[in-house]
Motif scaffolding. Structure first.
Motif, PDB file in Angstrom:
ATOM      1  N   TYR A   1       0.842  -1.196   0.000  1.00  0.00           N
ATOM      2  CA  TYR A   1       0.000   0.000   0.000  1.00  0.00           C
ATOM      3  C   TYR A   1       0.876   1.245   0.000  1.00  0.00           C
ATOM      4  CZ  TYR A   1       0.819   0.583   5.109  1.00  0.00           C
ATOM      5  OH  TYR A   1       1.380   0.771   6.364  1.00  0.00           O
TER       6      TYR A   1
ATOM      7  N   TYR B   1       2.213  -5.063   3.377  1.00  0.00           N
ATOM      8  CA  TYR B   1       1.323  -5.312   4.513  1.00  0.00           C
ATOM      9  C   TYR B   1       1.966  -6.293   5.491  1.00  0.00           C
ATOM     10  CZ  TYR B   1      -2.671  -2.896   2.427  1.00  0.00           C
ATOM     11  OH  TYR B   1      -3.522  -1.935   1.927  1.00  0.00           O
TER      12      TYR B   1
ATOM     13  N   ASN C   1       1.035  -7.736  10.632  1.00  0.00           N
ATOM     14  CA  ASN C   1       0.084  -7.453   9.559  1.00  0.00           C
ATOM     15  C   ASN C   1      -0.318  -5.991   9.696  1.00  0.00           C
ATOM     16  OD1 ASN C   1      -1.979  -7.210   7.724  1.00  0.00           O
ATOM     17  ND2 ASN C   1      -3.289  -8.804   8.624  1.00  0.00           N
ATOM     18  N   ARG C   2       0.147  -5.171   8.752  1.00  0.00           N
ATOM     19  CA  ARG C   2      -0.128  -3.734   8.810  1.00  0.00           C
ATOM     20  C   ARG C   2      -1.527  -3.389   8.297  1.00  0.00           C
ATOM     21  NH1 ARG C   2       5.513  -3.076   6.387  1.00  0.00           N
ATOM     22  NH2 ARG C   2       6.841  -2.169   8.023  1.00  0.00           N
ATOM     23  N   HIS C   3      -2.222  -4.353   7.722  1.00  0.00           N
ATOM     24  CA  HIS C   3      -3.526  -4.038   7.129  1.00  0.00           C
ATOM     25  C   HIS C   3      -4.531  -3.737   8.242  1.00  0.00           C
ATOM     26  CE1 HIS C   3      -6.808  -3.922   4.321  1.00  0.00           C
ATOM     27  NE2 HIS C   3      -6.043  -4.307   3.322  1.00  0.00           N
TER      28      HIS C   3
END
Length: 499
Positions: free
Chosen positions: A390, A400, A420-422
């Protein structure tokens, strides 16, 4: 993701999980040292704090600063307490009582099962005070300063191995701030003197205070021109904050840390080439953390008080995720980052908080630090990762999935740390582990929370890990789910075959 035991980065130096105690705020007074506290021992050390430090398995602690060291007279903190002077401490504009000093801190470090990285004053002082301090600490006896230590009740030398040549000397805020050439000269000459007293020591030269300094990375190039053959490490310092409340951008800031490390490595290697040297300078990332929550309240502190609450950031869940990614970043550079210190350890931008006279508790950032320190020992591996990406305000192509991998051959253990950066979606991962035949998933720890701003207090721990992560072994691979907006540790062990 592909993990292979031959894709080695480096053997991890355990000191990458170090920390930092400065005479600042309640880090010392009310943090590690509080005579009269219900858990205090005969030295005044809080045992509840020591137990939490032991839990983290902190291998080394930098002391006594920090900005504070640049106007500190170490002699004020040794000898009978009743004879020690109270001083105006200029870095943080408080009164320093000097109840705790060099010998007491060495006692505390021994009780906490950790080593000490000693910082010396190259702001208001220089070679003479530094060589006297190392003689006091490391020389066996038969000389003025070593015999003074023995008079103070310490027959055996402290044998401190790692020494910092000042602190953030590039910063205009620093008492005794120097230009790059001024610092390089005094650091090189001090290093030579220290090694004459004790040739076995390791030395850390001051790098830039952060990657946004206008002199970065010219500072590194200029100072290393002077110090390259006399030191072992150059320092890096970096703090991050979410001042604009942009979580996606905030979680990407470990990419900035990655770039900072790469730039410093490049600069070190440029000087190595310039000097035709066979020596490689490694990195000491001896201040790193999240720091921004307490900035406004710190402006209200009454000057010249004793141990007021300062820099007491209350950390959120999202802070813990960034800390996890910062640890991942250092592991991915463990071929060059050999020492690192989370700044700081207790009360001051810290994983451990206390109440004066009361309890101690774990902040949100305690958990990624704990699991990575305890289980991130061994060889760092370089995983081949394919992840959706992203863009954010300051970064493009942010994966992510942020991950680091550690293989502990002695324990037959493979550990995957993953963020998990989402913010909205789970990540489904397929991890090729064919080179780890016979390994099975034994644990999947998850740190997750619906509230990015959730915090922990003594009475209410809103952010804590669970072991109900969803991952399992199939033939040659691990299949797992990383929940949205989460930190994870997946641990595999080789299964013993019963004959």
């Amino acid at each position: 993701m592909l993990i292979d035991k031959e894709f080695k980065i480096a053997e991890i130096d355990k000191r990458i999980y170090g920390s930092f105690i400065e005479h600042l705020g309640r880090a010392v007074y009310g943090g590690i040292y509080e005579p009269g506290h219900s858990t205090a021992d005969e030295n005044g050390f809080r045992q509840d704090v020591i137990e939490l430090v032991k839990e983290l398995q902190v291998p080394i602690v930098r002391y006594p600063g920090g900005n504070m060291v640049s106007a500190y007279n170490w002699e004020d903190g040794v000898g009978p307490r009743e004879n020690r002077p109270k001083r105006l401490e200029l870095a943080w504009r408080v009164t320093e009582t000097n109840e705790m000093g060099t010998n007491e801190f060495m006692d505390w470090a021994k009780a906490a099962n950790t080593d000490v990285m000693m910082a010396i004053n190259l702001g208001t002082r220089g070679i003479d005070a530094a060589r006297n301090l190392i003689e006091y600490c490391n020389h066996p006896g038969g000389t003025y300063w070593s015999d003074l230590r023995r008079e103070h009740g310490y027959e055996n030398p402290h044998n401190i191995k790692t020494w910092c040549l000042g602190n953030e000397m590039d910063g205009p805020w620093q008492v005794g701030h120097k230009t790059a050439n001024e610092y390089g000269r005094i650091a090189a000459e001090t290093a030579k003197a220290l090694r004459l007293v004790d040739p076995s020591i390791e030395l850390v030269s001051c790098g830039s205070s952060n990657s946004n300094m206008p002199t970065f990375p010219e500072w590194e190039a200029t100072t290393l021109d002077h110090t390259y053959e006399h030191v072992d490490y150059i320092s890096l310092h970096q703090y991050y904050g979410n001042r604009n409340n942009d979580t996606a951008n905030y979680l990407a800031k470990s990419l900035d840390m990655d770039n900072f490390i790469k730039t410093v490595i490049s600069t070190c290697d440029y000087i190595k080439a310039k000097k035709r040297s066979k020596k490689t300078i490694n990195l000491s990332f001896d201040e790193w953390n999240v720091w921004f929550h307490s900035n406004e309240q710190d402006k209200q502190i009454e000057p010249w008080t004793v141990a007021p609450p300062q820099l007491e950031d209350v950390y959120t869940f999202e802070d813990a995720l960034l800390v996890g990614s910062m640890l991942n970043t250092m592991l991915k550079h463990s071929d060059r980052v050999k020492v690192a210190c989370m700044a700081q350890l207790v009360n001051v931008i810290a994983p451990i908080m206390t109440e004066n006279g009361g309890g101690a508790w774990k902040q949100t950032i305690f958990y990624p630090y704990y699991y990575t320190s305890v289980y991130g020992r061994g060889t760092a591996l370089n995983p081949i990762v394919q992840s959706p990406k992203y863009d954010s305000k300051d970064f493009t192509d942010v994966p992510y999935l942020d991950t680091s991998v550690v293989y502990n051959e002695k324990k037959d253990e493979l550990v995957i740390f993953a963020v998990n950066r989402h913010l909205e979606n789970d990540l489904h991962v397929n991890i090729d582990v064919r080179s780890f035949e016979g390994f099975e998933v034994v644990e999947h720890v998850v740190l997750e929370n619906e509230d990015a701003k959730a915090t922990n207090t003594l009475e209410n721990e809103q952010v804590k890990p669970h072991s109900n992560g969803q991952s399992y072994k199939e033939v040659g691979k691990v299949v797992g789910i990383l929940p949205k907006f989460s930190w994870n540790m997946i641990r595999l062990q080789k299964q013993k075959i019963n004959k």
